[in-house]
Motif scaffolding. Structure first.
Motif, PDB file in Angstrom:
ATOM      1  N   ILE A  54     -12.139  -1.564  -4.563  1.00 17.93           N
ATOM      2  CA  ILE A  54     -12.251  -0.342  -5.530  1.00 17.93           C
ATOM      3  C   ILE A  54     -10.863   0.458  -5.409  1.00 17.93           C
ATOM      4  CG2 ILE A  54     -13.105   1.590  -6.963  1.00 17.93           C
ATOM      5  CD1 ILE A  54     -15.883   0.471  -6.242  1.00 17.93           C
ATOM      6  N   GLN A  55     -10.652   0.977  -4.384  1.00 14.57           N
ATOM      7  CA  GLN A  55      -9.451   2.048  -4.036  1.00 14.57           C
ATOM      8  C   GLN A  55      -8.211   0.782  -4.188  1.00 14.57           C
ATOM      9  OE1 GLN A  55      -8.639   2.983   0.038  1.00 14.57           O
ATOM     10  NE2 GLN A  55      -8.366   4.926  -0.784  1.00 14.57           N
ATOM     11  N   ARG A  56      -8.220  -0.247  -3.735  1.00 11.68           N
ATOM     12  CA  ARG A  56      -7.036  -1.209  -3.846  1.00 11.68           C
ATOM     13  C   ARG A  56      -6.681  -1.507  -5.288  1.00 11.68           C
ATOM     14  NH1 ARG A  56      -2.102  -2.248  -2.756  1.00 11.68           N
ATOM     15  NH2 ARG A  56      -1.454  -4.301  -2.627  1.00 11.68           N
ATOM     16  N   ALA A  57      -7.649  -1.947  -5.916  1.00 13.37           N
ATOM     17  CA  ALA A  57      -7.578  -2.203  -7.325  1.00 13.37           C
ATOM     18  C   ALA A  57      -6.779  -1.067  -8.323  1.00 13.37           C
ATOM     19  CB  ALA A  57      -8.826  -2.708  -8.081  1.00 13.37           C
ATOM     20  N   LEU A  58      -7.526   0.137  -8.077  1.00 10.91           N
ATOM     21  CA  LEU A  58      -6.824   1.550  -8.664  1.00 10.91           C
ATOM     22  C   LEU A  58      -5.540   1.771  -8.152  1.00 10.91           C
ATOM     23  CD1 LEU A  58     -10.095   3.535  -8.585  1.00 10.91           C
ATOM     24  CD2 LEU A  58      -9.132   2.628 -10.388  1.00 10.91           C
ATOM     25  N   GLU A  59      -5.311   1.475  -6.843  1.00  8.71           N
ATOM     26  CA  GLU A  59      -4.075   1.533  -6.264  1.00  8.71           C
ATOM     27  C   GLU A  59      -3.107   0.801  -6.853  1.00  8.71           C
ATOM     28  OE1 GLU A  59      -1.978   1.889  -1.704  1.00  8.71           O
ATOM     29  OE2 GLU A  59      -3.373   0.408  -2.283  1.00  8.71           O
ATOM     30  N   VAL A  60      -3.342  -0.452  -6.902  1.00 14.11           N
ATOM     31  CA  VAL A  60      -2.262  -1.385  -7.565  1.00 14.11           C
ATOM     32  C   VAL A  60      -1.704  -0.986  -8.825  1.00 14.11           C
ATOM     33  CG1 VAL A  60      -1.808  -3.838  -8.540  1.00 14.11           C
ATOM     34  CG2 VAL A  60      -2.980  -3.393  -6.322  1.00 14.11           C
ATOM     35  N   LEU A  82      -6.437   8.846  -4.536  1.00 14.33           N
ATOM     36  CA  LEU A  82      -7.739   8.256  -4.689  1.00 14.33           C
ATOM     37  C   LEU A  82      -9.020   8.567  -3.925  1.00 14.33           C
ATOM     38  CD1 LEU A  82      -6.141   4.720  -5.440  1.00 14.33           C
ATOM     39  CD2 LEU A  82      -7.156   6.254  -7.005  1.00 14.33           C
ATOM     40  N   ALA A  83      -8.667   8.623  -2.603  1.00 18.47           N
ATOM     41  CA  ALA A  83      -9.747   8.909  -1.528  1.00 18.47           C
ATOM     42  C   ALA A  83     -10.202  10.214  -1.714  1.00 18.47           C
ATOM     43  CB  ALA A  83      -9.436   8.883   0.029  1.00 18.47           C
ATOM     44  N   ALA A  84      -9.348  11.335  -2.246  1.00 16.40           N
ATOM     45  CA  ALA A  84      -9.854  12.402  -2.413  1.00 16.40           C
ATOM     46  C   ALA A  84     -10.815  12.588  -3.900  1.00 16.40           C
ATOM     47  CB  ALA A  84      -8.612  13.587  -2.717  1.00 16.40           C
ATOM     48  N   GLU A  85     -10.030  11.916  -4.823  1.00 19.80           N
ATOM     49  CA  GLU A  85     -10.921  11.720  -6.203  1.00 19.80           C
ATOM     50  C   GLU A  85     -12.394  11.177  -5.585  1.00 19.80           C
ATOM     51  OE1 GLU A  85     -10.220   9.888 -10.675  1.00 19.80           O
ATOM     52  OE2 GLU A  85      -8.720   9.661  -8.793  1.00 19.80           O
ATOM     53  N   ALA A  86     -12.345  10.079  -4.895  1.00 19.26           N
ATOM     54  CA  ALA A  86     -13.723   9.507  -4.634  1.00 19.26           C
ATOM     55  C   ALA A  86     -14.519  10.325  -4.184  1.00 19.26           C
ATOM     56  CB  ALA A  86     -13.510   8.288  -3.902  1.00 19.26           C
ATOM     57  N   SER A  87     -14.071  11.345  -3.162  1.00 23.44           N
ATOM     58  CA  SER A  87     -14.878  12.154  -2.427  1.00 23.44           C
ATOM     59  C   SER A  87     -15.514  13.279  -3.414  1.00 23.44           C
ATOM     60  CB  SER A  87     -13.854  12.938  -1.526  1.00 23.44           C
ATOM     61  OG  SER A  87     -14.913  13.886  -0.618  1.00 23.44           O
ATOM     62  N   ALA A  88     -14.643  13.582  -4.604  1.00 22.38           N
ATOM     63  CA  ALA A  88     -15.340  14.601  -5.414  1.00 22.38           C
ATOM     64  C   ALA A  88     -16.221  13.931  -6.536  1.00 22.38           C
ATOM     65  CB  ALA A  88     -14.057  15.158  -6.122  1.00 22.38           C
ATOM     66  N   LEU A  89     -15.870  12.639  -6.815  1.00 18.95           N
ATOM     67  CA  LEU A  89     -16.351  11.996  -7.915  1.00 18.95           C
ATOM     68  C   LEU A  89     -17.623  10.981  -7.487  1.00 18.95           C
ATOM     69  CD1 LEU A  89     -13.739  11.394 -10.568  1.00 18.95           C
ATOM     70  CD2 LEU A  89     -15.365  13.361 -10.504  1.00 18.95           C
ATOM     71  N   ALA A 146       0.789  -1.173  -0.136  1.00 13.62           N
ATOM     72  CA  ALA A 146       0.058  -0.002   0.107  1.00 13.62           C
ATOM     73  C   ALA A 146       0.966   1.313   0.101  1.00 13.62           C
ATOM     74  CB  ALA A 146      -0.877  -0.121   1.253  1.00 13.62           C
ATOM     75  N   ASN A 147       0.357   2.135  -0.494  1.00 14.69           N
ATOM     76  CA  ASN A 147       1.136   3.727  -0.679  1.00 14.69           C
ATOM     77  C   ASN A 147       0.161   4.539  -0.322  1.00 14.69           C
ATOM     78  OD1 ASN A 147       2.075   6.209  -1.946  1.00 14.69           O
ATOM     79  ND2 ASN A 147       3.334   5.008  -2.996  1.00 14.69           N
ATOM     80  N   PRO A 148       0.496   5.196   0.978  1.00 12.67           N
ATOM     81  CA  PRO A 148      -0.406   6.164   1.463  1.00 12.67           C
ATOM     82  C   PRO A 148      -0.757   7.273   0.755  1.00 12.67           C
ATOM     83  CG  PRO A 148       1.306   5.424   3.141  1.00 12.67           C
ATOM     84  CD  PRO A 148       1.710   4.967   1.801  1.00 12.67           C
ATOM     85  N   GLU A 149       0.343   7.840  -0.268  1.00  8.74           N
ATOM     86  CA  GLU A 149       0.061   9.082  -0.910  1.00  8.74           C
ATOM     87  C   GLU A 149      -0.877   8.737  -1.826  1.00  8.74           C
ATOM     88  OE1 GLU A 149       3.590  10.636  -2.284  1.00  8.74           O
ATOM     89  OE2 GLU A 149       4.424  10.858  -0.247  1.00  8.74           O
TER      90      GLU A 149
END
Length: 331
Positions: free
Chosen positions: A153-159, A118-125, A110-113
């Motif tokens: 979803i977040q993990r898949a996008l993060e990878v 991704l969390a910020a993008e999800a918050s917006a979209l 996992a990469n915190p940054e």
């Protein structure tokens, strides 16, 4: 194996009486303590008479991954074999079954940054848009991951963001772990979809009558629990949680819970249809237990090691299972 509400647990209890088996739960919700009604967890009396491994091993505030399941399961297999018995895995979490048999790929850490972005993008979209984004990057993973599962979803996008490869590509190139055990796969499910839908609806209404709302109230009152946790996103729990938070009318709790459970069953059946070398049984057949037992004791994997009279066992199988069904309504 089988979809939710198909009768897996009752059949497993019967088989554990007839064969030298120890039960191992393959259910991502049954691992949590205090989540009993909504998970259709076997009663305390049943768990005393028929101990299940990997039940009530985590607090709802804790996560439990497929990797942790595999580690625990392999340790249990060794322990059960050392006692001269047979592990009997029972449940409906397809990812756990698949990971146990095929191994887990060595995914990037996992990469915190990246997660924060991704969390910020999800918050917006919104997570529905994020799921659509995932579908373009990794359609196979998007089909497997529900739009209401932000963690996965977040993990898949993060990878993909970290490595440039999607999760499906990582899994495809991974080397399966050494699964060297002779394995018999039994899948039970109603032949008619309408039957499964009816069982799901009946069971959900029964859960409400048994105090499901009150169970979730106790969890909702805890400051350390929220919908970001896998436990609170479990089918049924999410819908009741939203009701308690004032985001879902009580009149819609049962309807939304039943719809979510049907969707879970559909995903489970998608997993199950991909299982290779599995024997399917109609869970509604009157002689289900007798037929499954007969199939097992005549299988070469077991026939050399079991001192069991299949004729006598087959004769008593169906009656025993019917009697137990009157005592339990958990599966």
């Amino acid at each position: 194996m089988g979809p939710t509400a198909s009768g897996k647990t009752d059949l497993a209890l019967f088989l554990s009486e007839q064969l030298p088996c120890d039960l191992i739960s393959v259910d991502s919700a049954l691992v949590y303590r205090g989540m009993d009604i909504g998970t259709a967890k076997p009663s305390a009396d049943i768990l005393t008479r028929f101990p299940h491994h990997l039940v009530d091993i985590r607090d709802p505030s804790e996560a439990y991954s497929a990797a942790q399941f595999c580690s625990d399961a392999h340790a249990l297999i060794q322990k059960i074999h050392a006692a001269g018995r047979i592990p009997l895995f029972v449940g409906g979490t397809g990812l756990y079954f698949r990971s146990l048999q095929q191994g887990l790929s060595d995914l990037p850490s996992a990469n915190p940054e990246v997660r924060a972005e991704l969390a910020a993008e999800a918050s917006a979209l919104g997570w529905e848009k994020m799921h659509q984004k995932l579908a373009k990057i990794d359609p196979i993973a998007a089909q497997r991951i529900h739009p209401n599962d932000p963690q996965r979803i977040q993990r898949a996008l993060e990878v993909h963001a970290i490595s440039g490869m999607n999760m499906s590509e990582w899994f495809a190139q991974s080397q399966a772990s050494a699964w060297q055990y002779p394995t018999i796969k039994i899948i039970i499910s109603p032949a008619e979809r309408e039957v499964l839908h009816s069982r799901i609806a009946t069971r959900f209404h029964a859960m409400l009558e048994q105090g499901f709302i009150e169970e979730v109230q106790g969890l909702y009152a805890r400051a350390d629990l929220n919908l970001s946790l896998p436990s609170m996103r479990a089918v049924g729990y999410r819908q009741v949680y939203l009701y308690l938070a004032g985001e879902l009318p009580f009149s819609q709790v049962a309807e939304q819970g039943i719809i979510a459970t049907r969707q879970l069953a559909k995903r489970q059946l998608t997993w199950l249809r991909a299982e290779k070398e599995a024997e399917w049984f109609d869970s509604q057949q009157a002689d289900l237990a007798a037929n499954v037992l007969k199939y097992l004791v005549h299988d070469p994997i077991l026939s050399a090691t079991l001192a069991l009279n299949p004729t006598e066992s087959s004769h008593t199988a169906n009656n025993n299972l019917k009697n137990r069904n009157t005592e339990n309504h958990h599966e």
